[in-house]
Scaffold this motif. Sequence first.
Motif, mmCIF file in Angstrom:
data_model
loop_
_atom_site.group_PDB
_atom_site.id
_atom_site.type_symbol
_atom_site.label_atom_id
_atom_site.label_comp_id
_atom_site.label_asym_id
_atom_site.label_seq_id
_atom_site.Cartn_x
_atom_site.Cartn_y
_atom_site.Cartn_z
ATOM 1 N N SER A 102 11.137 -2.523 47.306
ATOM 2 C CA SER A 102 10.704 -1.127 47.374
ATOM 3 C C SER A 102 9.533 -0.987 48.339
ATOM 4 O O SER A 102 9.488 -0.061 49.157
ATOM 5 C CB SER A 102 10.304 -0.636 45.987
ATOM 6 O OG SER A 102 9.830 0.702 46.044
ATOM 7 N N SER A 129 21.378 3.328 53.581
ATOM 8 C CA SER A 129 22.558 3.047 52.759
ATOM 9 C C SER A 129 23.058 1.623 52.986
ATOM 10 O O SER A 129 23.512 0.954 52.057
ATOM 11 C CB SER A 129 23.670 4.052 53.074
ATOM 12 O OG SER A 129 24.100 3.941 54.424
ATOM 13 N N ARG A 177 20.732 -0.785 51.024
ATOM 14 C CA ARG A 177 20.987 -0.730 49.580
ATOM 15 C C ARG A 177 22.284 -1.454 49.220
ATOM 16 O O ARG A 177 22.385 -2.101 48.182
ATOM 17 C CB ARG A 177 21.025 0.730 49.103
ATOM 18 C CG ARG A 177 19.646 1.365 49.013
ATOM 19 C CD ARG A 177 19.684 2.662 48.216
ATOM 20 N NE ARG A 177 20.535 3.651 48.865
ATOM 21 C CZ ARG A 177 20.113 4.495 49.812
ATOM 22 N NH1 ARG A 177 18.859 4.427 50.232
ATOM 23 N NH2 ARG A 177 20.927 5.374 50.330
ATOM 24 N N GLN A 178 23.278 -1.367 50.096
ATOM 25 C CA GLN A 178 24.531 -2.063 49.839
ATOM 26 C C GLN A 178 24.335 -3.573 49.902
ATOM 27 O O GLN A 178 24.909 -4.326 49.101
ATOM 28 C CB GLN A 178 25.585 -1.640 50.868
ATOM 29 C CG GLN A 178 26.987 -2.199 50.598
ATOM 30 C CD GLN A 178 27.509 -1.815 49.241
ATOM 31 O OE1 GLN A 178 27.543 -0.622 48.895
ATOM 32 N NE2 GLN A 178 27.933 -2.796 48.448
ATOM 33 N N ILE A 198 21.170 2.235 44.206
ATOM 34 C CA ILE A 198 19.851 1.755 43.851
ATOM 35 C C ILE A 198 18.831 2.718 44.403
ATOM 36 O O ILE A 198 18.836 3.021 45.589
ATOM 37 C CB ILE A 198 19.595 0.344 44.410
ATOM 38 C CG1 ILE A 198 20.641 -0.617 43.844
ATOM 39 C CG2 ILE A 198 18.194 -0.135 44.114
ATOM 40 C CD1 ILE A 198 20.542 -1.989 44.397
ATOM 41 N N LYS A 199 17.980 3.254 43.570
ATOM 42 C CA LYS A 199 16.994 4.247 43.993
ATOM 43 C C LYS A 199 15.779 3.559 44.597
ATOM 44 O O LYS A 199 14.906 3.087 43.889
ATOM 45 C CB LYS A 199 16.552 5.103 42.800
ATOM 46 C CG LYS A 199 17.705 5.873 42.155
ATOM 47 C CD LYS A 199 18.222 6.970 43.059
ATOM 48 C CE LYS A 199 19.308 7.803 42.383
ATOM 49 N NZ LYS A 199 19.840 8.858 43.221
ATOM 50 N N ILE A 200 15.731 3.472 45.914
ATOM 51 C CA ILE A 200 14.601 2.893 46.628
ATOM 52 C C ILE A 200 14.186 3.881 47.723
ATOM 53 O O ILE A 200 14.988 4.319 48.484
ATOM 54 C CB ILE A 200 14.915 1.524 47.243
ATOM 55 C CG1 ILE A 200 15.138 0.498 46.141
ATOM 56 C CG2 ILE A 200 13.796 1.059 48.154
ATOM 57 C CD1 ILE A 200 15.426 -0.875 46.648
ATOM 58 N N ASP A 216 17.198 6.730 55.211
ATOM 59 C CA ASP A 216 18.462 7.457 55.238
ATOM 60 C C ASP A 216 18.569 8.350 56.471
ATOM 61 O O ASP A 216 19.649 8.843 56.795
ATOM 62 C CB ASP A 216 18.619 8.313 53.977
ATOM 63 C CG ASP A 216 18.859 7.472 52.736
ATOM 64 O OD1 ASP A 216 19.228 6.292 52.896
ATOM 65 O OD2 ASP A 216 18.681 7.984 51.624
ATOM 66 N N CYS A 267 22.874 -4.604 46.668
ATOM 67 C CA CYS A 267 23.917 -4.635 45.632
ATOM 68 C C CYS A 267 24.766 -5.897 45.734
ATOM 69 O O CYS A 267 25.189 -6.461 44.717
ATOM 70 C CB CYS A 267 24.812 -3.403 45.760
ATOM 71 S SG CYS A 267 24.068 -1.864 45.245
ATOM 72 N N GLU A 270 23.506 6.337 46.683
ATOM 73 C CA GLU A 270 22.224 5.890 46.138
ATOM 74 C C GLU A 270 22.441 5.126 44.835
ATOM 75 O O GLU A 270 22.026 5.532 43.755
ATOM 76 C CB GLU A 270 21.293 7.066 45.929
ATOM 77 C CG GLU A 270 21.024 7.826 47.228
ATOM 78 C CD GLU A 270 19.712 8.574 47.203
ATOM 79 O OE1 GLU A 270 18.892 8.315 46.328
ATOM 80 O OE2 GLU A 270 19.548 9.414 48.086
ATOM 81 N N PHE A 301 10.799 -1.365 51.896
ATOM 82 C CA PHE A 301 11.453 -0.128 52.332
ATOM 83 C C PHE A 301 10.404 0.850 52.854
ATOM 84 O O PHE A 301 10.575 1.459 53.912
ATOM 85 C CB PHE A 301 12.218 0.501 51.171
ATOM 86 C CG PHE A 301 13.702 0.300 51.232
ATOM 87 C CD1 PHE A 301 14.543 1.313 51.645
ATOM 88 C CD2 PHE A 301 14.263 -0.915 50.863
ATOM 89 C CE1 PHE A 301 15.914 1.131 51.697
ATOM 90 C CE2 PHE A 301 15.633 -1.117 50.902
ATOM 91 C CZ PHE A 301 16.466 -0.087 51.325
#
Length: 301
Positions: A173, A147, A150-151, A299-301, A189, A154, A297, A176
């Motif tokens: 991606s 998380s 992903r932040q 962004i879906k990675i 996660d 963003c 979520e 990750f």
Amino acid sequence: MDPVGPTVLIIGAGISGLAAAQKLHERGFRNFRILEATGRSGGRIRSRKYAKGLVEIGAQWIHGPSPSNPVFQLSTQYNLLSSEALSEENQLVELEGHPMFSVIYSSSGKQINRGVGENVVEMFSSWLQKSREFTKGGCNPEESVGSFLRQEICNSYSNWERDSLELKMALLSGLFKLECCISGTHSMDYVALSSCGEYEMLPGLDCTFPRGYESLVDHIKASFPSDNVLLNKPVKTINWKGSFSGSDSRIYPVQVECENGETFVADHVILTVPLGIGPVIWENYGKVISHRLHCNEIIKI
């Protein structure tokens, strides 16, 4: 077995169990045995010959081959590594556990613009380093590395050029997924942000064993009598703080029962089975509590 001295049982003949046996033997202990559930020792280390070479079915390389790494120390002692891996230059390389990228290709085989690739790798690396700075607090205890990353994406992607946006997201991606492999997890996660910085990453370029990783296992096993290792002995129950009679008429505090009903008594037990960190935690004397981190979520990675 020597009747003098404490009796020790080691559960598991993986690298930890064998290393424990080696240390006991070096210090003069003779009354120890290893109970291994399977028909072989070595645990997750398993090398097999294939064609003119070999295949590592389990562990493959030494992460951070440098003097602070005990596996590297043992491998050096037994002369199991190549001269390149043993070079001082190799031992001083700082990669923080991550591979070097010289050329990056897309899934279609097209070479990615080097500048874009280096930029994305540098960004991702800086975010990972930032995620390691929360060990002393400053984040929600339930927040994950996934998380957090992903932040960071963003917060950054609005400044990216539109023509490179899709490419950068694809590269992220892939990074990750690579980080999941490095961290040994299905998803970032499941990696807690508050403690990820506790993991120490040693210097040195990762290296392999020319004669297979199992050559290390063979040398450790050779340091104590082979009949101390009992195979095909899956353990069912460990009873402790009791009074169990042994064949020598002594009373022992520990009794280990195997699945076939066979029992062993001991003064001490060393448990070396793998303790995987899964999606549950135990609390309040065995109550299972679901511990899936619910992350934003965006962004879906």
